[in-house]
Design a protein around this motif. Structure first.
Motif, PDB file in Angstrom:
ATOM      1  N   SER A 401       0.839  -1.189   0.000  1.00 56.27           N
ATOM      2  CA  SER A 401       0.000   0.000   0.000  1.00 56.27           C
ATOM      3  C   SER A 401       0.876   1.242   0.000  1.00 56.27           C
ATOM      4  O   SER A 401       2.058   1.208   0.381  1.00 56.27           O
ATOM      5  CB  SER A 401      -0.897   0.008   1.234  1.00 56.27           C
ATOM      6  OG  SER A 401      -1.645   1.208   1.303  1.00 56.27           O
ATOM      7  N   ILE A 429      -4.250   6.129  -1.891  1.00 57.03           N
ATOM      8  CA  ILE A 429      -4.549   4.949  -1.074  1.00 57.03           C
ATOM      9  C   ILE A 429      -5.851   4.294  -1.507  1.00 57.03           C
ATOM     10  O   ILE A 429      -6.275   3.309  -0.915  1.00 57.03           O
ATOM     11  CB  ILE A 429      -4.611   5.279   0.434  1.00 57.03           C
ATOM     12  CG1 ILE A 429      -5.771   6.246   0.744  1.00 57.03           C
ATOM     13  CG2 ILE A 429      -3.293   5.799   0.937  1.00 57.03           C
ATOM     14  CD1 ILE A 429      -6.095   6.347   2.227  1.00 57.03           C
ATOM     15  N   ILE A 432      -6.374  -0.047  -3.082  1.00 55.85           N
ATOM     16  CA  ILE A 432      -5.196  -0.882  -2.825  1.00 55.85           C
ATOM     17  C   ILE A 432      -5.574  -2.360  -2.714  1.00 55.85           C
ATOM     18  O   ILE A 432      -4.959  -3.227  -3.350  1.00 55.85           O
ATOM     19  CB  ILE A 432      -4.475  -0.421  -1.541  1.00 55.85           C
ATOM     20  CG1 ILE A 432      -3.933   1.005  -1.702  1.00 55.85           C
ATOM     21  CG2 ILE A 432      -3.372  -1.398  -1.165  1.00 55.85           C
ATOM     22  CD1 ILE A 432      -2.866   1.162  -2.737  1.00 55.85           C
ATOM     23  N   VAL A 451      -0.939  -3.389   4.169  1.00 58.70           N
ATOM     24  CA  VAL A 451      -1.786  -2.206   4.057  1.00 58.70           C
ATOM     25  C   VAL A 451      -2.053  -1.632   5.443  1.00 58.70           C
ATOM     26  O   VAL A 451      -2.183  -2.377   6.419  1.00 58.70           O
ATOM     27  CB  VAL A 451      -3.111  -2.563   3.332  1.00 58.70           C
ATOM     28  CG1 VAL A 451      -3.908  -3.596   4.114  1.00 58.70           C
ATOM     29  CG2 VAL A 451      -3.955  -1.334   3.040  1.00 58.70           C
ATOM     30  N   ALA A 455      -6.030   2.878   4.780  1.00 60.47           N
ATOM     31  CA  ALA A 455      -6.111   2.451   3.378  1.00 60.47           C
ATOM     32  C   ALA A 455      -7.017   1.236   3.227  1.00 60.47           C
ATOM     33  O   ALA A 455      -7.756   1.114   2.250  1.00 60.47           O
ATOM     34  CB  ALA A 455      -4.718   2.150   2.832  1.00 60.47           C
TER      35      ALA A 455
END
Length: 571
Positions: A401, A429, A432, A451, A455
């Motif tokens: 991410s 973001i 993702i 991540v 996000a």
């Protein structure tokens, strides 16, 4: 004939288009349900030569298509209805455009006589994505004339080939009038006819760029450098940089290959540079007299600061013909790389200690990092990265991410020989998790996504497509209580505003969210749980969420400690 009956017009028109895409070698289509796109959806459903994926949220669907294109180098096709459905593709279209990923958007539309009259679900879809596409075509309403069908077939070919050759997004807009649904008998007839086409080997369209040869003067300048350095940012399939290792060997140059660069590991690649280059006291010891740059603008702040500091040093940017890359405005020469660089039989002039200096910095930094990476309560982001990267199977891919994960990989992770992907075109973001799903669908092998909590929450609709994933996909959530990337900025010092308006910690129960989507969830809060949990999940097919509760303050302290590392002079 059935195909000429008015009820079958939209479906027959769509079938012509779908068959043409198959002839071009297209394999994946991501469909979002809708009424106006019925004929297109049914035409794809009637053709067994395509892998069909259903995404009810268009934004998530588009990033899934992005992931497929990112892995395969060929465009996946997106299908949606009219109105704001296509507008939800825009973030992924921008990312694909700026990171050089092929994609084909096929939007259904109201016919022209509805436009501009306030008709329901009608917006201006002509060139909806502006300059972010490499090809746009308004297809026109279904037409039985042979020339019109030939133009439709050509539009399909253009969409595929231009998307690949120019590394970007093609958009075709299909206006339809009712009826959308064909006669049932005709649908069955088309399915039968499509089976004959599906049984033929799927053609593979490839765009070969050949070799690019540069003159003697150019190479004499390169080999005269005594301290050459190669920097490779994130790349796409179209970048054709398989020659990097050979170039490094010829010049005896260190290679700073970022996560997502896809550069194979060799004795020239340097790890840990995002740590030891943060401290500008180290730059004198590692002072290059020639810098060759490839791929996208580097993610690493340390590398970008190093490039800025070396603005008087000869920097040459080798760029994809479709993308001008020099975000730091520090390169003195730009070369459009129209094929793999043909390297002559020459020998560089690098001093024997030049590569050794970088290797010593790498070795010393790793030892320093090892001292600071230890089990703690709470666990740190860096500790999670270091432990999981040690145990990720060689065959698995990794998706990072934006925000801290893409940076932490360079700081904490050992990614020798690992296949790593990033979304660094627009570096948002959004999408993702959906991109990781697309990678998993295309790769058909185990994968890992790192991540942050914000996000992950930004793209929870991706979980609706988890059923499309057949291989293990472990989503490692680094839950450090908000957008801690902002702690790197001066605004972090404005304490009475920072937490509410920037870090924005959330109170969402991720475990409950996973249960709602029927997805496996495991909570990790102790160091000894990390490897045991990951090793178990990476063996199980399907999507699994591994939520790691990490300390934001402790993680930042650890980063700052590594950023302050000082390289000792070479003896």
């Amino acid at each position: 004939m059935q195909e000429n009956e008015p009820q079958n017009a939209a479906f027959n028109w769509s079938t012509t288009f779908v068959r043409s895409l198959f002839e071009e070698g297209i394999e994946h289509v991501v469909i979002s349900p809708g009424s106006r796109s019925t004929a297109l959806t049914l035409a794809f459903s009637a053709h067994s030569g395509f892998k069909k994926h259903i995404g009810i949220d268009e934004r998530s669907a588009a990033f899934t298509a992005l992931g497929i294109g990112k892995y395969t180098g060929k465009p996946a096709v997106l299908i949606c209805t009219s109105g704001t459905a296509a507008a939800n593709y825009f973030p992924a279209v921008i990312e694909a455009s700026q990171s050089g990923i092929p994609m084909i958007v096929v939007s259904a539309d109201r016919p022209p006589h509805y436009r501009g009259l306030g008709a329901s679900q009608t917006i201006d879809q002509l060139k909806l994505f502006g300059s972010y596409t490499v090809f746009f075509h308004e297809v026109g309403e279904p037409d039985s004339h042979e020339k019109s069908k030939n133009r439709l077939k050509l539009a399909a070919s253009q969409a595929v080939q231009i998307s690949i050759e120019k590394s970007g997004v093609s958009h075709l807009n299909f206006p339809f009038s009712k009826p959308f649904e064909p006669d049932r008998k005709y649908l069955k007839q088309v399915e039968f006819e499509n089976e004959k086409q599906s049984r033929r080997p799927s053609p593979k369209y490839t765009y070969e760029t050949g070799k690019m040869e540069l003159g003697e003067t150019f190479w004499s300048d390169l080999i005269s450098a005594e301290r050459p350095l190669i920097v490779v940012g994130p790349t796409s399939k179209s970048d054709k940089l398989d020659f990097i290792t050979q170039l490094a060997r010829t010049l005896d140059a260190p290679v700073l290959a970022e996560p997502g660069s896809q550069v194979p590991t060799s004795r020239h690649t340097i790890q840990g540079f995002d740590g030891f280059l943060r401290n500008n006291e180290n730059w004198e010891e590692l002072n290059a007299d020639l810098i060759l740059r490839f791929g996208s603008q580097p993610v690493s702040k340390a590398v970008n600061q190093y490039l800025d500091k070396h603005s008087d040093t000869m920097q040459i940017s080798f760029m994809n013909p479709n993308q001008w890359i020099d975000g730091s405005l520090s390169s003195q020469k730009q070369i459009m790389l129209k094929g793999a660089l043909l390297i002559p039989e020459v020998t560089g002039s690098a001093g024997k200690d030049w590569l050794k200096r970088w290797k010593k910095a790498e070795k010393d930094f790793k030892a320093f990092r090892e001292e600071h990476l230890h089990p703690s309560a709470p666990i740190t982001d860096g500790y999670v990265f270091s432990k999981i990267m040690e145990t990720i199977p060689k065959k698995a891919f990794t998706m990072l991410s934006n925000s801290f994960p893409v940076r932490d990989m360079s700081l904490f992770g050992e990614f020798d020989g690992k296949e790593i992907f990033v979304n660094r075109g627009a570096a948002g973001i959004d999408g993702i998790t959906s991109t990781a799903l697309g990678l998993s669908i295309a790769a058909e092998k185990p994968g890992v996504l790192f991540v942050g909590d914000i996000a992950f929450l930004h793209d929870t609709n991706a979980l609706l497509m988890a059923r499309e994933v057949s291989q293990p996909l472990v989503i490692v959530i680094l839950n450090n209580g908000g957008g801690t990337i902002f702690r790197m900025l001066p605004v972090h010092q404005i304490k009475d505003k920072y937490t509410t308006y920037f870090e924005t910690p959330q109170k969402v129960k991720i475990a409950a969210l996973c249960r709602a989507h029927n997805i496996d969830h495991t909570l990790v809060s102790r160091p000894e749980q990390i490897i045991a949990t990951f090793d178990k999940l990476i063996q199980k097919n399907g999507v699994h969420v591994m939520e790691c509760m990490t300390g934001a303050d402790e993680s930042m302290e650890q980063r700052h400690a590594l950023w302050n590392f000082k390289v000792t002079e070479s003896s």
